[in-house]
Design a protein around this motif. Structure first.
Motif, short mmCIF file in Angstrom:
data_model
loop_
_atom_site.label_atom_id
_atom_site.label_comp_id
_atom_site.label_asym_id
_atom_site.label_seq_id
_atom_site.Cartn_x
_atom_site.Cartn_y
_atom_site.Cartn_z
N LEU A 32 21.52 -32.10 -34.99
CA LEU A 32 21.17 -30.70 -35.22
C LEU A 32 19.67 -30.60 -35.51
O LEU A 32 18.96 -29.76 -34.95
CB LEU A 32 21.99 -30.13 -36.38
CG LEU A 32 21.59 -28.75 -36.88
CD1 LEU A 32 21.71 -27.69 -35.79
CD2 LEU A 32 22.43 -28.34 -38.10
N TYR A 41 10.95 -26.12 -41.60
CA TYR A 41 11.91 -26.63 -42.59
C TYR A 41 11.28 -27.83 -43.27
O TYR A 41 11.59 -28.99 -42.97
CB TYR A 41 13.25 -26.95 -41.92
CG TYR A 41 13.88 -25.70 -41.35
CD1 TYR A 41 14.63 -24.86 -42.17
CD2 TYR A 41 13.66 -25.32 -40.03
CE1 TYR A 41 15.17 -23.68 -41.68
CE2 TYR A 41 14.20 -24.14 -39.53
CZ TYR A 41 14.95 -23.33 -40.36
OH TYR A 41 15.47 -22.15 -39.88
N GLU A 114 14.97 -24.30 -50.75
CA GLU A 114 15.23 -22.93 -50.28
C GLU A 114 16.36 -22.92 -49.27
O GLU A 114 16.92 -21.89 -48.95
CB GLU A 114 13.96 -22.35 -49.65
CG GLU A 114 12.89 -22.08 -50.69
CD GLU A 114 11.59 -21.70 -50.03
OE1 GLU A 114 11.43 -20.51 -49.72
OE2 GLU A 114 10.75 -22.59 -49.82
N MET A 115 16.64 -24.10 -48.73
CA MET A 115 17.82 -24.22 -47.87
C MET A 115 18.51 -25.56 -48.15
O MET A 115 17.86 -26.57 -48.30
CB MET A 115 17.48 -24.15 -46.39
CG MET A 115 18.76 -24.24 -45.55
SD MET A 115 18.53 -23.94 -43.80
CE MET A 115 17.86 -25.48 -43.26
N LEU A 117 21.25 -27.88 -46.37
CA LEU A 117 21.89 -28.07 -45.07
C LEU A 117 22.87 -29.24 -45.18
O LEU A 117 22.45 -30.37 -45.47
CB LEU A 117 20.79 -28.36 -44.04
CG LEU A 117 21.16 -28.52 -42.57
CD1 LEU A 117 21.89 -27.30 -42.05
CD2 LEU A 117 19.89 -28.77 -41.75
N GLN A 143 19.59 -21.00 -49.59
CA GLN A 143 20.62 -20.61 -48.63
C GLN A 143 21.44 -21.86 -48.34
O GLN A 143 20.87 -22.95 -48.18
CB GLN A 143 19.98 -20.12 -47.33
CG GLN A 143 19.16 -18.86 -47.48
CD GLN A 143 20.02 -17.62 -47.51
OE1 GLN A 143 20.91 -17.47 -46.68
NE2 GLN A 143 19.78 -16.75 -48.47
N VAL A 145 23.86 -23.80 -45.82
CA VAL A 145 24.33 -23.83 -44.44
C VAL A 145 25.21 -25.07 -44.25
O VAL A 145 24.80 -26.19 -44.54
CB VAL A 145 23.14 -23.90 -43.44
CG1 VAL A 145 23.65 -24.01 -42.01
CG2 VAL A 145 22.24 -22.68 -43.61
N VAL A 147 27.86 -27.19 -41.59
CA VAL A 147 28.32 -27.38 -40.22
C VAL A 147 29.59 -28.24 -40.25
O VAL A 147 29.54 -29.41 -40.63
CB VAL A 147 27.25 -28.10 -39.36
CG1 VAL A 147 27.74 -28.21 -37.91
CG2 VAL A 147 25.92 -27.37 -39.42
N ASP A 170 26.38 -19.61 -46.90
CA ASP A 170 25.82 -18.39 -46.31
C ASP A 170 26.06 -18.40 -44.80
O ASP A 170 26.16 -17.36 -44.18
CB ASP A 170 24.33 -18.33 -46.60
CG ASP A 170 24.08 -18.27 -48.08
OD1 ASP A 170 24.24 -17.19 -48.66
OD2 ASP A 170 23.78 -19.33 -48.66
N LEU A 171 26.11 -19.60 -44.26
CA LEU A 171 26.41 -19.77 -42.84
C LEU A 171 27.34 -20.96 -42.75
O LEU A 171 27.03 -22.03 -43.28
CB LEU A 171 25.14 -20.13 -42.07
CG LEU A 171 24.42 -19.12 -41.20
CD1 LEU A 171 23.22 -19.80 -40.54
CD2 LEU A 171 25.33 -18.52 -40.14
N PHE A 173 29.25 -23.07 -39.87
CA PHE A 173 29.49 -23.27 -38.44
C PHE A 173 30.74 -24.09 -38.19
O PHE A 173 31.01 -25.05 -38.92
CB PHE A 173 28.32 -24.02 -37.78
CG PHE A 173 27.05 -23.25 -37.73
CD1 PHE A 173 26.90 -22.17 -36.86
CD2 PHE A 173 25.97 -23.59 -38.53
CE1 PHE A 173 25.71 -21.45 -36.79
CE2 PHE A 173 24.77 -22.89 -38.47
CZ PHE A 173 24.65 -21.82 -37.61
#
Lengths: 193, 177
Positions: A32, A41, A114-115, A117, A143, A145, A147, A170-171, A173
């Protein structure tokens, strides 16, 4: 995607914390990231399980490739105690999970990403919990995220269930359309492989 | 590699999968492979303790049995090279091996490990089998799967892309509207 709106238009890079979950999880995550505009990022913090030295090496190799240098900069690798080894009993895993949680709250507080993953397995949950709690308390703004693994075609993993039902991601997948039908707040946007 | 060589590659990746290694250590399978026109069997057996002893003399890692070249080893960093040079791959159900083989366009029989506790690997094998991209078989059914295997019936797998996810993430972070 869930109940928080996307951030306003920004150009400043977002400090990113990536959990590399070992084996196939690490492979998918780095795939990804191969496609992400990584200058946005940055800087990056990798979190790997203490029992998984391979993922740290893979992160380094990939950073060398992305940055086209043998001595890449702007990233760190942290080790986190794993909450549950494959095959470990659920009883003894309570102690190690608590330890992982304390560690994760410390790490996320210091790193202030801030993110976040993540793509499983359980190692990512303490980190997500910390990022989520700090944001609820107004002490952070990451945030989250997630997957879901391509191996999950019909049912969510435990990590996905937690993040979905507690609305921590927040997301979120999924890589199979059928899963997005079962879980309408999940997003199907193609497969990594 | 001679043009006439048709290699079968068995791989368990970084896992331990004794049941698969035991099943491919079979003279019956070897005869079947020869019948189907394969000339070579390479087994990446992983870190299990079982070593082939039926298709090779004990302690030997290469040889020719029943007219088929046989070779085995524990692990190799270049599994990808073995996959692309094969006419058939028989693999554990790890997503890395599966998609490496599918995107290389090499015919694939997947054998999910029934001993894995949370066996979501079966899910992936069955999904891709239902889509016609590979054949999925339990260790006990491997011989039959090879016997009935017809590579021309498999559908090519179209490689995915991360760009859709990246677009969503960029939007979520506010980098794109």
């Amino acid at each position: 995607m869930f109940f928080r709106r996307p951030a306003a238009k920004r150009t400043k890079p977002a400090k990113t914390l990536v959990v590399l979950g070992s084996g196939g999880h690490t492979a998918e995550m780095l795939m990804l990231m191969d496609s992400m505009p990584l200058q946005l990022y940055s800087p990056r913090t990798y979190v790997v399980a203490a029992t998984d030295p391979m993922s740290g090496n893979k992160a380094l190799t990939r950073e060398q490739k992305w940055q086209k240098t043998t001595s890449p900069t702007g990233f760190v690798v942290h080790q986190i105690p794993r909450s549950r080894e494959v095959g470990q009993s659920y009883i003894t895993s309570i102690g190690t999970t608590l330890y992982s949680l304390v560690f994760a709250f410390g790490l996320v507080f210091l790193e202030r990403p801030e993110m976040v993953l993540v793509n499983g397995p359980g190692t990512c949950i303490p980190i997500c919990a910390a990022a989520f709690v700090y944001r609820v308390l107004g002490l952070g703004r990451a945030q989250i995220v997630y997957v879901e693994s391509i191996a999950r075609t019909r049912r969510f993993s435990l990590s996905a269930k937690l993040l979905y039902h507690l609305r921590m991601a927040d997301l979120l997948f999924v890589q199979w359309e059928a899963l997005a039908k079962t879980y309408p707040r999940a997003v199907y946007a193609g497969r990594l492989y | 590699m001679p043009a006439a060589e048709r290699q079968v590659f068995v791989t368990v990746g970084t896992t331990k999968f004794e049941a698969l290694v035991e099943r491919v250590d079979s003279l019956e399978l070897l005869r079947l492979l020869k019948e189907k026109g394969y000339t070579k069997l390479v087994i990446q057996k992983g870190n299990g303790t079982y070593s082939p002893s039926n298709i090779l003399p004990k302690g030997q890692t290469t040889g020719t049995t029943e007219g088929v070249q046989v070779e085995y080893f524990d692990y190799s960093p270049s599994l990808a090279a073995y996959i692309t040079s094969s006419a058939l791959v028989i693999s554990h159900a790890g997503s890395g091996s599966i998609f490496e083989t599918l995107t290389a366009g090499v015919p694939l029989i997947v054998v999910p490990n029934p001993l894995l506790m949370d066996n979501h690997q079966v899910e992936l094998g069955e999904q891709l089998a239902a889509m016609g991209h590979l054949v999925s078989a339990a260790p006990d059914a491997l011989l039959d799967a090879v016997r009935g295997f017809d590579a021309s019936k498999l559908l090519p797998y179209e490689k995915g892309s991360a760009s859709g996810m990246v677009r969503h993430i960029d939007r979520q972070m506010g980098f794109v509207p």
